[in-house]
Design an enzyme around this catalytic site. Sequence first.
Site, PDB file in Angstrom:
ATOM      1  N   HIS A 343       0.820  -1.338   0.037  1.00 11.36           N
ATOM      2  CA  HIS A 343       0.041   0.002   0.026  1.00 11.36           C
ATOM      3  C   HIS A 343       0.672   1.121   0.136  1.00 11.36           C
ATOM      4  O   HIS A 343       1.862   1.276   0.390  1.00 11.36           O
ATOM      5  CB  HIS A 343      -0.951   0.027   1.164  1.00 11.36           C
ATOM      6  CG  HIS A 343      -0.386   0.416   2.485  1.00 11.36           C
ATOM      7  ND1 HIS A 343      -0.584   1.541   2.943  1.00 11.36           N
ATOM      8  CD2 HIS A 343       0.058  -0.377   3.493  1.00 11.36           C
ATOM      9  CE1 HIS A 343       0.119   1.685   4.222  1.00 11.36           C
ATOM     10  NE2 HIS A 343       0.386   0.382   4.632  1.00 11.36           N
ATOM     11  N   ASP A 353       6.261   2.814   7.286  1.00 16.60           N
ATOM     12  CA  ASP A 353       4.825   2.310   6.790  1.00 16.60           C
ATOM     13  C   ASP A 353       4.286   3.319   6.249  1.00 16.60           C
ATOM     14  O   ASP A 353       3.716   4.256   6.602  1.00 16.60           O
ATOM     15  CB  ASP A 353       4.045   1.974   8.177  1.00 16.60           C
ATOM     16  CG  ASP A 353       2.675   1.583   7.953  1.00 16.60           C
ATOM     17  OD1 ASP A 353       2.433   0.821   6.773  1.00 16.60           O
ATOM     18  OD2 ASP A 353       1.771   1.401   8.651  1.00 16.60           O
ATOM     19  N   GLU A 390      -5.233   1.598   2.468  1.00 19.43           N
ATOM     20  CA  GLU A 390      -4.956   0.608   3.418  1.00 19.43           C
ATOM     21  C   GLU A 390      -5.056   1.242   4.756  1.00 19.43           C
ATOM     22  O   GLU A 390      -5.791   0.434   5.681  1.00 19.43           O
ATOM     23  CB  GLU A 390      -3.490   0.077   2.893  1.00 19.43           C
ATOM     24  CG  GLU A 390      -3.243  -1.410   3.962  1.00 19.43           C
ATOM     25  CD  GLU A 390      -2.787  -1.078   5.270  1.00 19.43           C
ATOM     26  OE1 GLU A 390      -2.440  -2.154   5.885  1.00 19.43           O
ATOM     27  OE2 GLU A 390      -2.597   0.187   5.822  1.00 19.43           O
ATOM     28  N   GLU A 391      -4.657   2.245   5.266  1.00 16.79           N
ATOM     29  CA  GLU A 391      -4.517   2.668   6.610  1.00 16.79           C
ATOM     30  C   GLU A 391      -6.058   3.146   7.022  1.00 16.79           C
ATOM     31  O   GLU A 391      -6.533   3.215   8.122  1.00 16.79           O
ATOM     32  CB  GLU A 391      -3.794   3.939   6.604  1.00 16.79           C
ATOM     33  CG  GLU A 391      -2.184   3.753   6.442  1.00 16.79           C
ATOM     34  CD  GLU A 391      -1.603   2.858   7.372  1.00 16.79           C
ATOM     35  OE1 GLU A 391      -2.124   2.413   8.505  1.00 16.79           O
ATOM     36  OE2 GLU A 391      -0.222   2.796   7.343  1.00 16.79           O
ATOM     37  N   GLU A 402     -12.677  -7.424  -4.597  1.00 17.89           N
ATOM     38  CA  GLU A 402     -13.925  -7.828  -4.759  1.00 17.89           C
ATOM     39  C   GLU A 402     -14.286  -7.492  -6.154  1.00 17.89           C
ATOM     40  O   GLU A 402     -15.407  -8.302  -6.870  1.00 17.89           O
ATOM     41  CB  GLU A 402     -14.922  -7.083  -3.676  1.00 17.89           C
ATOM     42  CG  GLU A 402     -14.484  -7.672  -2.213  1.00 17.89           C
ATOM     43  CD  GLU A 402     -15.037  -6.812  -1.207  1.00 17.89           C
ATOM     44  OE1 GLU A 402     -15.531  -7.372  -0.277  1.00 17.89           O
ATOM     45  OE2 GLU A 402     -15.646  -5.370  -1.651  1.00 17.89           O
ATOM     46  N   ASP A 419       4.493  -4.560   3.595  1.00 15.69           N
ATOM     47  CA  ASP A 419       4.024  -3.405   4.114  1.00 15.69           C
ATOM     48  C   ASP A 419       5.150  -2.595   4.948  1.00 15.69           C
ATOM     49  O   ASP A 419       5.872  -2.053   4.361  1.00 15.69           O
ATOM     50  CB  ASP A 419       2.887  -3.918   5.046  1.00 15.69           C
ATOM     51  CG  ASP A 419       1.863  -2.661   5.717  1.00 15.69           C
ATOM     52  OD1 ASP A 419       2.345  -1.704   5.474  1.00 15.69           O
ATOM     53  OD2 ASP A 419       0.858  -3.037   5.935  1.00 15.69           O
ATOM     54  N   HIS A 496       3.260   5.030  12.816  1.00 16.27           N
ATOM     55  CA  HIS A 496       1.911   5.959  12.713  1.00 16.27           C
ATOM     56  C   HIS A 496       2.076   7.315  13.653  1.00 16.27           C
ATOM     57  O   HIS A 496       1.209   8.006  13.971  1.00 16.27           O
ATOM     58  CB  HIS A 496       0.697   5.249  13.330  1.00 16.27           C
ATOM     59  CG  HIS A 496       0.111   4.129  12.306  1.00 16.27           C
ATOM     60  ND1 HIS A 496      -0.828   3.702  12.561  1.00 16.27           N
ATOM     61  CD2 HIS A 496       0.747   3.770  11.078  1.00 16.27           C
ATOM     62  CE1 HIS A 496      -0.931   2.761  11.028  1.00 16.27           C
ATOM     63  NE2 HIS A 496       0.084   2.690  10.644  1.00 16.27           N
TER      64      HIS A 496
END
Length: 754
Positions: A343, A353, A390-391, A402, A419, A496
């Site tokens: 991502h 990240d 993604e986050e 999907e 990741d 984060h």
Amino acid sequence: QTVHMIFPREWTVVLFVLLSSSLVISLDFHSDFLTLQNTTLLSETLKYYTSRDHLAGSQFDYETAVYTKNKLEEYGLNASIEPFQATVSKIPHLRYVHGYDNKTGFQYTASLKEEVFQQDPDDDTTVPTYHAFSPSASVTGELVFANFGQVEDFELLKKNNISVHHKIVIVKYGRIFRGSKVFNAQESGAAGVLIYSDPLINGELKGSAYPNGTFKPNSGVERGSVAFLAHCPGDINNHRFVNVCLASGGDLSQPFYPLPNRSYPLIPSQPLSFNDALPLLSALGGHSSPFLESSTGVTHIGPGPLLVNITISANFERTTLWNVIGRINGEIEVDRHVLIGNHRDAWGRGALDPSTGSATMLEIARGFGVLLSNGWRPRRSLMFCSWDGEEQALLGSTHFGEDNELILKEQAVAYINMDVVVDGLNGSLSVSATPSLLRIIREVASQVRHPYSNQTLSFTNPRLFGSGSDYTVFVHKLGIASVDISFRSQGQGVYHTNYDTFRWFDLFGDARGTPTLVATAQLVGLLALKLSDSILLPFDYDDYAHRLFSEYDVLSSLYSKLSAQDSVEQGGQEYAFMNLKYLNLIPLQYAIERVREASLTLKVEANSLMQESPARLANELSNSVRSHNDRLMLAERRFLTPFGLKEQGRPWYSHVVSAPGLFTGYGADPFASIAQPLRDKFWELANDETQTVTYCVNLVAHFLETGGDTLPPWRRSLIISTVFGVTILLVGVIHLVIHNLSKRARQEVFVLSP
């Protein structure tokens, strides 16, 4: 459809030469790839991705999508940006946390900010501290400390007659997913949640803190999503919500507010720094802590006398996000795809990240581009996937999975995820994987040198998949063999936070020359080459059977423990049998043994195929090779059940071998459809689910043995669902007819009776 190419006998010698040459050339290309990594380019790419904040849906998020597409095209791939619509939790309009004690006059308003250090020009992020998908609310209640917010923590509070009903709960980060902490508090009746970082875990009491070390300063705050990923990931508009537009006239550009459900929180939450948490913790009275773990600043846990108000004005918005897909078409099996994904969006600059993964993926693509220019062509197709959102809630990968469900179930060979590739110096290789891929991962790892030693890579204790990254939809919804690759060190505290910057990475994330990123690029790239070029897919279901037996033993032990405990509580061993407290796991054991036996048969078949005539193997659509590979590739889909974990309120999760823990999120819960009902003492449901799991494992064994059940899984699921529905309807009709006939007969008897 399969196209059969018939080769005249006189071509056999030519084909033998071509086949032998192609095998040698492929091996040469694989060896060449290990020499192509450019540390300067890796560092420059990482520096670009971390040059500005790139929250999902932001301007720089889009610019990184354009950059990624352009780089993939520069390297010789066909690349495209694939925009999609999703509901995201943007920067809230208001965040407010205030504690007060009217008796003592104590008052404290949390700053909700991180300190900016002069040493780092990049730590002045524009992304404030907040939890994505915390709802709008203003709640006030007594404060209660609940340790890590695990189920057992709330149970211990209840055992000590400490209620969290209508209270504000404060918990530490760690052990379980932050969204699961909020879910557990919500299920326990709390009004709101505060989550902070204890310096004992990854902060100043653990080691030297940023900007002088790798750990979290006391002002650091971990942002993140609190979506209930263990229930269902992805876009709230596509799955579980009826979105209500608050603007007049239904203007879809205005914020959306989700209706109550079990996939997103109903109570507000806010992350705190330790600096903001300490005054609140210190003002707690009430009970002494019953928790065994030490918590900095905690002596009493409440309730009260401190009252805390949390006020959040959320900002949900329907917006455009951007996946980027790069493609290399296969030369022989163009309709078989190996996917590599990472991502791109971040909670700020996002060095570790996710930009370590983003830079590594582009370096792999560059290496493949060099191989292409030198004449290499993969047997199967390759896809490089840069996911967005993604986050927030795994938005991009879930949307892609999907949206392309049917074709991926029929054509995807494997998915490789990256990741947080590296989180500190001298890390160890960490692997989560579908067990059938473990043999080839070990083989490839043995060819890659460890970044900080002269030894080759190795790993221990590979994990099954829970949730928390972009492999989720591929593993749990599509049944595609997957692996997640990273290197884990002794810990860091910038995840984060404001401080996840290029400076942190350059000083504390990896040594100069980015050796860990190089090793990751070599490992992932070589694994993708093996999966795309091998004539026979390097899957091993013997490893799978071994892991299934291991998890079976854990499940059996859990059953023995809980049934014995329940029998004692209810007064006698016979109680379990008299009240359906009996679980027959023997058929499941036999089904796993069938998988093991089938795997051994497949190995014999593979050895036999590799000794076949060159003409047969060189035929790019050979029935034998194609059939063998399809059995290996598609068997994983047979672990899917069309009903998922519906009894647990999470039917999206369809894989019977593992699912994320219902109350933990990140970690895997093997045989979750059986294990969770056992823990909840729902014995009848556990028996029903055992039959379902046993059926699926037998289906896998049968498919490996014979290639039977040749219908694609989605059609098989549809047929099963349809047959089930028709059967229920017929039973209902028959019951109604019998009931009416009986009623008429009773009426006739009544009339004829004297």
